[in-house]
Motif scaffolding. Sequence first.
Motif, PDB file in Angstrom:
ATOM      1  N   TYR A   1       0.843  -1.197   0.000  1.00  0.00           N
ATOM      2  CA  TYR A   1       0.000   0.000   0.000  1.00  0.00           C
ATOM      3  C   TYR A   1       0.889   1.262   0.000  1.00  0.00           C
ATOM      4  O   TYR A   1       0.729   2.129   0.852  1.00  0.00           O
ATOM      5  CB  TYR A   1      -0.908   0.029   1.229  1.00  0.00           C
TER       6      TYR A   1
ATOM      7  N   GLU B   1       0.843   3.903  -1.769  1.00  0.00           N
ATOM      8  CA  GLU B   1       0.134   5.160  -1.993  1.00  0.00           C
ATOM      9  C   GLU B   1      -0.489   5.690  -0.702  1.00  0.00           C
ATOM     10  O   GLU B   1      -0.878   6.854  -0.642  1.00  0.00           O
ATOM     11  CB  GLU B   1      -0.960   4.969  -3.059  1.00  0.00           C
ATOM     12  N   GLU B   2      -0.567   4.867   0.340  1.00  0.00           N
ATOM     13  CA  GLU B   2      -1.204   5.289   1.572  1.00  0.00           C
ATOM     14  C   GLU B   2      -0.197   5.568   2.681  1.00  0.00           C
ATOM     15  O   GLU B   2      -0.563   5.638   3.846  1.00  0.00           O
ATOM     16  CB  GLU B   2      -2.206   4.217   2.022  1.00  0.00           C
TER      17      GLU B   2
END
Length: 131
Positions: A126, A128-129
């Motif tokens: 993840y 992008e987070e």
Amino acid sequence: MPTFISVDPRSGVPVYRQVIDQVKRAVAVGVLGDGEQLPTVKALALQLTVNANTVARAYRDLERDGVIDTSPGRGSFVRSANGEQTRSLDAIARATFDAAVRDVRTLGVGRADATLFFHDALNRWYPEELA
């Protein structure tokens, strides 16, 4: 119908439970759609080389859990989702995490290292987070 169920009698997980989990997963991820027919008890038992009573028990539990509907003489069919799919995905995700943590603990990895590994995996899958 595509073959999506396989069992491992040496896994330590009862075969009927493996069938239940795999059917629930197939429904949750869309491999089996609303109204799709499952193999007959006899056909699946032959395919898996297990006792038909094992498959019958799995189908009874799946019906009790609201995953399938069984009609004598017609067969077993995936019940319409009606929100069940999201709950099934959550249950699958939780079971997957539980199994991973159990496996890591069995290897002797401590909580601090397991937490570090978990965060590393989250950051890798993840990105992008990232905060």
